[in-house]
Design an enzyme around this catalytic site. Structure first.
Site, PDB file in Angstrom:
ATOM      1  N   HIS A  82     -21.259  24.642  29.215  1.00  0.00           N
ATOM      2  CA  HIS A  82     -20.600  24.727  30.520  1.00  0.00           C
ATOM      3  C   HIS A  82     -21.230  23.737  31.486  1.00  0.00           C
ATOM      4  CE1 HIS A  82     -18.051  26.999  33.392  1.00  0.00           C
ATOM      5  NE2 HIS A  82     -18.929  26.557  34.270  1.00  0.00           N
ATOM      6  N   ASP A 161     -14.807  37.277  39.035  1.00  0.00           N
ATOM      7  CA  ASP A 161     -15.162  35.893  39.383  1.00  0.00           C
ATOM      8  C   ASP A 161     -13.946  35.143  39.908  1.00  0.00           C
ATOM      9  OD1 ASP A 161     -16.818  33.469  39.475  1.00  0.00           O
ATOM     10  OD2 ASP A 161     -15.388  32.803  37.958  1.00  0.00           O
ATOM     11  N   ARG A 168     -14.563  32.355  47.931  1.00  0.00           N
ATOM     12  CA  ARG A 168     -15.670  31.446  48.286  1.00  0.00           C
ATOM     13  C   ARG A 168     -15.130  30.066  48.634  1.00  0.00           C
ATOM     14  NH1 ARG A 168     -18.760  31.271  43.111  1.00  0.00           N
ATOM     15  NH2 ARG A 168     -20.084  29.770  44.134  1.00  0.00           N
ATOM     16  N   SER A 183     -21.367  33.384  38.986  1.00  0.00           N
ATOM     17  CA  SER A 183     -20.000  32.978  38.640  1.00  0.00           C
ATOM     18  C   SER A 183     -19.962  32.380  37.227  1.00  0.00           C
ATOM     19  CB  SER A 183     -19.513  31.963  39.679  1.00  0.00           C
ATOM     20  OG  SER A 183     -18.374  31.285  39.240  1.00  0.00           O
ATOM     21  N   LYS A 187     -18.890  34.483  33.328  1.00  0.00           N
ATOM     22  CA  LYS A 187     -17.829  34.005  32.433  1.00  0.00           C
ATOM     23  C   LYS A 187     -18.389  33.700  31.052  1.00  0.00           C
ATOM     24  CE  LYS A 187     -16.682  30.885  35.450  1.00  0.00           C
ATOM     25  NZ  LYS A 187     -16.267  30.261  36.669  1.00  0.00           N
TER      26      LYS A 187
HETATM   27  N1  URA Z   1     -18.385  26.538  38.515  1.00  0.00           N
HETATM   28  C1  URA Z   1     -18.117  27.871  38.437  1.00  0.00           C
HETATM   29  O1  URA Z   1     -17.550  28.335  37.460  1.00  0.00           O
HETATM   30  N2  URA Z   1     -18.491  28.642  39.464  1.00  0.00           N
HETATM   31  C2  URA Z   1     -19.132  28.174  40.553  1.00  0.00           C
HETATM   32  O2  URA Z   1     -19.453  28.949  41.426  1.00  0.00           O
HETATM   33  C3  URA Z   1     -19.403  26.797  40.622  1.00  0.00           C
HETATM   34  C4  URA Z   1     -19.021  25.994  39.581  1.00  0.00           C
END
Ligand code: URA
Length: 450
Positions: A82, A161, A168, A183, A187
């Site tokens: 990620h 999220d 946000r 966040s 995931k």
């Molecule tokens: N990527 C994400 O998935 N969440 C964030 O808060 C920032 C970048």
């Protein structure tokens, strides 16, 4: 327990308990806590911060807000990757086929672009026929069969999220270490991989602007992943300019394919290779970095990674002919070049010079140039133009001559192209003096560094 008291507790700088954090996350996800109270809570977190324990509770509550994917039907150690988000970041399209060609199962759920950052799912949709939404059974079967599948996140994967991120985004509370860590890790934990390699971006195009902040984010995420029983490694990489030469969905797919043929831009190849190496080690396929580097190099040079890309595209309904013949991809109707002279005219100290150095880039602005051209979303509902974008000819630290092509901007609307060129010129600054290039890889954080 009531929401007002919890907002006040955080506003006053006190730490929340697990029960209180679960109350907030579940209350917001099931609609009992309204946007205005959640916005106030997020702003309190933004200013007061969360300690490590609270961040872990927040991550777990968000990961548990929906389904957890069961990848037990996939043979082997599943490794996920990620990126914290950037401009021109197409590494997933390079790393996935490299790993799969080395028999590492990559079952990846990716996102779409939002704001100035791009998303893997939009890029893949630039390949005619490519399906980013397939059933969970197909997803598992495909990974077992060809070792690679990349799909969009299902609606019920960490739904907290999705809701909190959208809030946000419009309440200026994105760039907070605890909120970003929770966040991303919620995931990743819900997506079920055994090991996670994180690409933590730092610089003007990233949420983290300094290496110290990026390190804090990296350590927080590695600690959360480790505590949850997943081997987690973070590589901190540069985002002070776009990664590679291409920014824009189809342009980036083409550049990723060039990398898989071993012909990519140096910094992009370096980041893709190092991420691949740590994924290989996490999957138990290499003992050390040296062995991993050799395997990754062979996967590219032998053509195995490129063949895997074609196989992957075909398996998800895309036309592999486009990967073989990149010229088949649809192109934008118009283009405009940015020359060295165009940039020199912008800087008083360089106006009368014949050469100058590319000194700094407001990379977030470069992301916005692509968005201005139609390549990004202004709202979640925006329809994006996959053909538009930027092709860079120069990078920070390069010497620029008057006639050099610094970039070509591609678009389908002449007025938007003119606006984009203006914005592009303002995003860069030149220096008459030689400039040191930024490192591309700053640090690697493992559980031993906690
Ligand atoms: N990527 C994400 O998935 N969440 C964030 O808060 C920032 C970048």
């Amino acid at each position: 327990m009531n929401t007002y008291d919890l907002i006040m507790k955080k506003r006053n700088g006190l730490a929340l308990t697990e029960e209180e954090i679960v109350y907030i996350v579940n209350g917001y996800t099931n609609g009992k806590i309204p946007d205005y109270q959640m916005s106030a809570f997020l702003m309190a977190v933004y200013f007061q911060g969360m300690n490590y324990e609270e961040t872990t509770f927040l991550t777990m509550a968000m990961a548990d807000s929906g389904d957890r994917l069961d990848l037990s039907g996939i043979k082997g150690i599943k490794v996920d990757k990620h990126s914290t988000g950037g401009v021109g970041d197409k590494t997933s399209l390079i790393v996935g086929p490299i790993l799969a060609s080395l028999d590492v199962p990559v079952a990846k759920m990716s996102g779409r672009g939002l704001g100035h950052t791009g998303g893997t799912i939009d890029k893949l949709e630039g390949i005619p026929g490519f399906q980013t939404s397939i059933s969970e059974e197909q997803f598992v079967a495909q990974v077992n069969d060809i070792r690679l599948s990349i799909v969009g996140q299902t609606a019920n994967l960490a739904p907290a999220d999705k809701l909190i991120y959208a809030l946000r985004d419009v309440t200026a509370t994105v760039d907070n270490v605890s909120l970003i860590a929770a966040s991303i890790m919620s995931k990743k934990l819900a997506a079920g991989a055994d090991a996670i390699v994180l690409d933590v971006k730092v610089g003007t195009g990233a949420f983290m602007k300094t290496v110290d902040d990026a390190k804090l984010l990296a350590k927080t995420m590695v600690a959360i992943g480790t505590k949850a029983g997943r081997q987690t490694i973070a590589v901190i990489t540069d985002m002070n300019e776009p990664l590679g030469n291409a920014v824009g969905n189809i342009l980036e797919v083409k550049e990723a394919v060039e990398c898989l043929r071993g012909q990519g831009e140096e910094r992009l190849l370096k980041v893709s290779k190092i991420l691949s190496c740590y994924m290989l080690m996490a999957a138990g396929k290499a003992e050390d970095l040296e062995e991993a580097e050799q395997l990754v190099e062979n996967a590219i040079q032998s053509g195995a990674a490129f063949q895997k890309m074609k196989e992957f595209v075909g398996a998800q309904g895309g036309n592999p002919e486009y990967i073989e013949h990149l010229e088949k991809f649809e192109r934008a109707k118009y283009s405009v070049a940015v020359s060295g002279r165009d940039l020199m005219e912008q800087t008083d100290a360089c106006k009368n010079l014949e050469t100058a150095y590319l000194a700094a880039c407001n990379n977030q602005e470069i992301g916005m140039v692509s968005l201005t051209l139609g390549g990004g979303r202004e709202t979640k509902e925006s329809v994006i133009d996959l053909t538009v974008g930027i092709q860079l000819g120069k990078h920070l630290g390069d010497c620029i001559k008057e006639d050099d092509c610094v970039a070509i901007l591609y678009g389908n609307d002449k007025q938007r192209l003119a606006n984009a060129k203006e914005r592009f010129l303002n995003a860069y600054s030149l220096s008459p003096n030689k400039i040191e290039k930024n490192p591309i890889i700053y640090e690697v954080i493992t559980e031993n560094d906690l």
